[in-house]
Scaffold this active site. Structure first.
Site, PDB file in Angstrom:
ATOM      1  CE  LYS A  11      46.400  47.265  38.598  1.00  0.00           C
ATOM      2  NZ  LYS A  11      45.351  47.639  37.597  1.00  0.00           N
TER       3      LYS A  11
ATOM      4  N   GLY B 170      48.945  49.666  35.076  1.00  0.00           N
ATOM      5  CA  GLY B 170      49.158  48.377  34.424  1.00  0.00           C
ATOM      6  C   GLY B 170      47.931  47.501  34.499  1.00  0.00           C
TER       7      GLY B 170
ATOM      8  N   GLY C 260      45.560  44.287  35.539  1.00  0.00           N
ATOM      9  CA  GLY C 260      45.334  43.577  36.799  1.00  0.00           C
ATOM     10  C   GLY C 260      46.103  42.272  36.911  1.00  0.00           C
ATOM     11  N   PRO C 261      45.923  41.352  35.939  1.00  0.00           N
ATOM     12  CG  PRO C 261      44.752  39.955  34.521  1.00  0.00           C
ATOM     13  CD  PRO C 261      44.988  41.399  34.818  1.00  0.00           C
TER      14      PRO C 261
ATOM     15  N   GLY D 199      48.934  44.093  38.803  1.00  0.00           N
ATOM     16  CA  GLY D 199      48.174  43.912  40.044  1.00  0.00           C
ATOM     17  C   GLY D 199      48.605  42.649  40.761  1.00  0.00           C
TER      18      GLY D 199
ATOM     19  CD  GLU E 178      35.904  48.268  51.904  1.00  0.00           C
ATOM     20  OE1 GLU E 178      34.698  48.064  51.659  1.00  0.00           O
ATOM     21  OE2 GLU E 178      36.349  48.457  53.040  1.00  0.00           O
TER      22      GLU E 178
ATOM     23  CB  CYS F  91      30.666  48.434  45.912  1.00  0.00           C
ATOM     24  SG  CYS F  91      31.506  49.781  46.714  1.00  0.00           S
TER      25      CYS F  91
ATOM     26  CD  GLU G   1      28.835  44.441  43.009  1.00  0.00           C
ATOM     27  OE1 GLU G   1      29.899  43.850  42.755  1.00  0.00           O
ATOM     28  OE2 GLU G   1      28.747  45.361  43.837  1.00  0.00           O
TER      29      GLU G   1
HETATM   30  P1  NAD Z   1      38.355  43.723  39.020  1.00  0.00           P
HETATM   31  O1  NAD Z   1      38.232  43.146  40.380  1.00  0.00           O
HETATM   32  O2  NAD Z   1      38.867  42.859  37.925  1.00  0.00           O
HETATM   33  O3  NAD Z   1      39.349  44.999  39.069  1.00  0.00           O
HETATM   34  C1  NAD Z   1      39.630  45.765  40.221  1.00  0.00           C
HETATM   35  C2  NAD Z   1      41.136  46.030  40.313  1.00  0.00           C
HETATM   36  O4  NAD Z   1      41.834  44.789  40.455  1.00  0.00           O
HETATM   37  C3  NAD Z   1      41.733  46.684  39.060  1.00  0.00           C
HETATM   38  O5  NAD Z   1      42.756  47.574  39.427  1.00  0.00           O
HETATM   39  C4  NAD Z   1      42.305  45.497  38.316  1.00  0.00           C
HETATM   40  O6  NAD Z   1      43.359  45.868  37.436  1.00  0.00           O
HETATM   41  C5  NAD Z   1      42.822  44.657  39.458  1.00  0.00           C
HETATM   42  N1  NAD Z   1      42.996  43.224  39.143  1.00  0.00           N
HETATM   43  C6  NAD Z   1      42.308  42.476  38.231  1.00  0.00           C
HETATM   44  N2  NAD Z   1      42.759  41.216  38.228  1.00  0.00           N
HETATM   45  C7  NAD Z   1      43.735  41.147  39.163  1.00  0.00           C
HETATM   46  C8  NAD Z   1      44.588  40.103  39.651  1.00  0.00           C
HETATM   47  N3  NAD Z   1      44.516  38.862  39.158  1.00  0.00           N
HETATM   48  N4  NAD Z   1      45.461  40.388  40.631  1.00  0.00           N
HETATM   49  C9  NAD Z   1      45.544  41.620  41.154  1.00  0.00           C
HETATM   50  N5  NAD Z   1      44.788  42.653  40.737  1.00  0.00           N
HETATM   51  C10 NAD Z   1      43.884  42.416  39.751  1.00  0.00           C
HETATM   52  O7  NAD Z   1      36.978  44.365  38.631  1.00  0.00           O
HETATM   53  P2  NAD Z   1      36.423  44.698  37.144  1.00  0.00           P
HETATM   54  O8  NAD Z   1      36.738  43.596  36.194  1.00  0.00           O
HETATM   55  O9  NAD Z   1      36.917  46.015  36.775  1.00  0.00           O
HETATM   56  O10 NAD Z   1      34.873  44.707  37.430  1.00  0.00           O
HETATM   57  C11 NAD Z   1      34.163  43.476  37.450  1.00  0.00           C
HETATM   58  C12 NAD Z   1      33.082  43.485  38.481  1.00  0.00           C
HETATM   59  O11 NAD Z   1      33.618  43.718  39.772  1.00  0.00           O
HETATM   60  C13 NAD Z   1      32.045  44.579  38.328  1.00  0.00           C
HETATM   61  O12 NAD Z   1      31.075  44.258  37.423  1.00  0.00           O
HETATM   62  C14 NAD Z   1      31.535  44.708  39.733  1.00  0.00           C
HETATM   63  O13 NAD Z   1      30.553  43.762  39.999  1.00  0.00           O
HETATM   64  C15 NAD Z   1      32.721  44.426  40.580  1.00  0.00           C
HETATM   65  N6  NAD Z   1      33.364  45.661  41.076  1.00  0.00           N
HETATM   66  C16 NAD Z   1      33.153  46.013  42.355  1.00  0.00           C
HETATM   67  C17 NAD Z   1      33.732  47.176  42.831  1.00  0.00           C
HETATM   68  C18 NAD Z   1      33.543  47.621  44.231  1.00  0.00           C
HETATM   69  O14 NAD Z   1      33.694  48.784  44.521  1.00  0.00           O
HETATM   70  N7  NAD Z   1      33.233  46.745  45.155  1.00  0.00           N
HETATM   71  C19 NAD Z   1      34.498  47.982  42.007  1.00  0.00           C
HETATM   72  C20 NAD Z   1      34.717  47.575  40.685  1.00  0.00           C
HETATM   73  C21 NAD Z   1      34.140  46.408  40.246  1.00  0.00           C
END
Ligand code: NAD
Length: 462
Positions: free
Chosen positions: A170, A201, A203-204, A207, A245, A279, A369
């Site tokens: 996903k 799709g 995330g919420p 995912g 990660e 990150c 971050e």
């Molecule tokens: P996020 O954690 O919301 O999204 C990452 C992935 O998780 C996406 O594929 C998303 O669709 C999925 N996801 C979101 N909610 C989910 C849920 N409830 N259950 C399962 N999967 C879910 O990150 P974001 O909103 O895109 O970014 C927000 C912040 O996260 C950024 O500002 C940054 O600080 C951090 N971030 C860190 C990394 C990293 O590499 N460590 C990468 C992206 C974002």
């Protein structure tokens, strides 16, 4: 941009169950570049079933043969390198040369490293009267972010395939087109149907359905700490393996005696790369008080040169978030030396390269971050003080140490609570384990360490 209107399921593109779609927007100018299905729980369920059905045969495929499939995947990716770079530029907004040199090239190297590892890894070990077999964990649910969208896919899918696992991916909603391109490469490489499945799709919705699915044996997630915490709780309740990660707030420690100009310039470049959306970025620069003013001047000059060459951030939401942190830095008393909270362009999601001086360890911009092109420069009194500051956040993903004497840098690095440290500008190694201490995550990616995440052991006694 080419976009499939289906999900990749059991070896073919098939329509999603619902009609919801995700619009993919170019962060440079906010133009629509594609539209993909927003899959739902039924799609995730079908994909997990396909992955489970494909598991016995793939797990029983000799590792060297799995390696041959991975070599074919590497070649299929290499054949599309330009298209991959253009796709990532269109949906992430990163400048094309960077997309070519990093976003497209690194995943090809990583896929190649797992083609070799599959063929050479010791999947069996003798311990006294036991033979220990390393067996695949099973069905992997991979959830990836948008910041290095292809790298993060390959860093999960390639070791999972090498280990004999099957996968449901996903990808992030901001960057689904590169995930579709990856699925095309998988198809071209001739992987058996069901071994790799893709559900685009939200995330919420998709995912969460994947993370909660009882048919998934291991959830591998890269993204925010907030979502990671939720996924870990869900996986924990189901006694399921989880790899995380998460974020970082890495320290770039410049010890007296280091080549200051080089340490500052490389440090600034490290933060500005990918518009700060890395990150492992060294977002806190720690400088001895005697060299502090000189370092700030060097950093301001270096950052000002970037202008809008770094590209925008990924979305309006991310832009708001980053500009909000810059405002907060000012409000908490940090000194803005370049950049600031005004968006430099009207259209697109741009943020000016920003440097803060007089940042103290307790400030929000020194703790959280930001995930944008924002550097905080902190002052330290002596090495113990530098270590306290370096280790003084909830994160521990990466870092850097610069010193005149390498042994001194190494001694300092060994005291840092973090998963990776670059010594005097050491280069990125795509085979070295990557992952975090503390709240930066659980588990390691890349190389042999990344492979073992997808294996479990069985001991036979004789
Ligand atoms: P996020 O954690 O919301 O999204 C990452 C992935 O998780 C996406 O594929 C998303 O669709 C999925 N996801 C979101 N909610 C989910 C849920 N409830 N259950 C399962 N999967 C879910 O990150 P974001 O909103 O895109 O970014 C927000 C912040 O996260 C950024 O500002 C940054 O600080 C951090 N971030 C860190 C990394 C990293 O590499 N460590 C990468 C992206 C974002």
């Amino acid at each position: 941009m080419k976009a499939h209107d289906g999900i990749y399921l059991d070896g073919a593109w098939r329509p999603a169950t619902g009609r919801d779609v995700i619009d993919v927007v170019n962060p440079v100018d906010e133009q629509l570049v594609g539209r993909v299905p927003a899959g739902g729980p039924e799609d995730v369920d079908a994909a997990v079933r396909a992955a489970r059905a494909a598991l016995p045969a793939w797990a029983a495929t000799p590792p060297a043969e799995r390696g041959a499939f991975l070599a074919a995947l590497r070649d299929a990716l290499a054949a599309r390198q330009d298209e991959m770079a253009e796709t990532i530029t269109a949906e992430l907004g990163s400048p094309l040369p960077f997309s070519q040199a990093v976003h497209a090239a690194v995943p090809i190297a990583v896929a190649g490293s797992y083609a070799e590892l599959a063929a050479t890894h010791a999947f069996e070990e003798k311990i006294g009267n036991s033979t220990v077999h390393m067996e695949p964990v099973g069905v992997v649910g991979a959830i990836t972010p948008w910041n290095y969208p292809l790298h993060q896919i390959v860093a999960k899918v390639a070791p999972a395939l090498a280990a004999g696992c099957t996968i449901v991916l996903k990808p992030a909603e901001n960057t689904p087109l590169i995930a579709q391109l990856f699925a095309e490469a998988v198809h071209e490489a001739g992987l058996p149907a069901g071994v790799f499945n893709l559900v685009t799709g939200l995330g919420p919705v998709a995912g969460q359905a994947l993370a909660e699915h009882p048919g998934v044996d291991l959830v591998s997630f890269t993204g925010s700490t907030a979502v990671g915490r939720q996924i870990a709780a869900t996986a924990g309740a189901a006694i399921k393996k989880v790899a995380l990660e998460l974020g970082g707030k890495s320290a770039n420690v410049i010890l007296p005696g280091a080549d200051l100009a080089r340490a500052v310039n490389v440090g600034v470049a490290n933060v500005m790369t990918n518009s700060g959306q890395t990150c492992s970025a060294w977002t806190r620069m720690l400088v001895h008080r005697d060299q502090y003013d000189e370092a700030v001047a060097l950093a301001a000059a270096a950052a000002a040169k970037y202008g809008d060459r770094i590209g925008p951030v990924v979305s309006a939401r991310q832009q708001r978030r980053v500009l909000g942190y810059i405002e907060q830095g000012v409000a908490e008393g940090a000194r803005l030396v370049t950049g600031g909270p005004e968006a430099p362009r009207e259209r697109g999601h741009w943020v000016s390269p920003t440097v803060f001086a007089d940042v103290t360890p307790d400030m929000t911009i020194a703790q959280e971050e930001i995930f944008g092109p924002v550097l905080s420069i902190l002052r330290y009194e002596d090495e113990d003080d530098a270590l306290r500051i370096a280790n003084g956040t909830v994160y521990g993903l990466a870092g850097a140490v610069w010193a005149g004497d390498e042994a001194r840098a190494v001694a300092f690095a060994r005291r840092m609570d973090t998963g990776q440290v670059d010594i005097n500008g050491g280069r990125f190694n795509p085979q070295a384990p990557f992952g975090g201490y503390k709240q930066s995550g659980v588990g390691r990616e890349l190389g042999a360490h990344g492979l073992t995440e997808y294996l479990q052991t069985k001991s036979l006694q004789f």
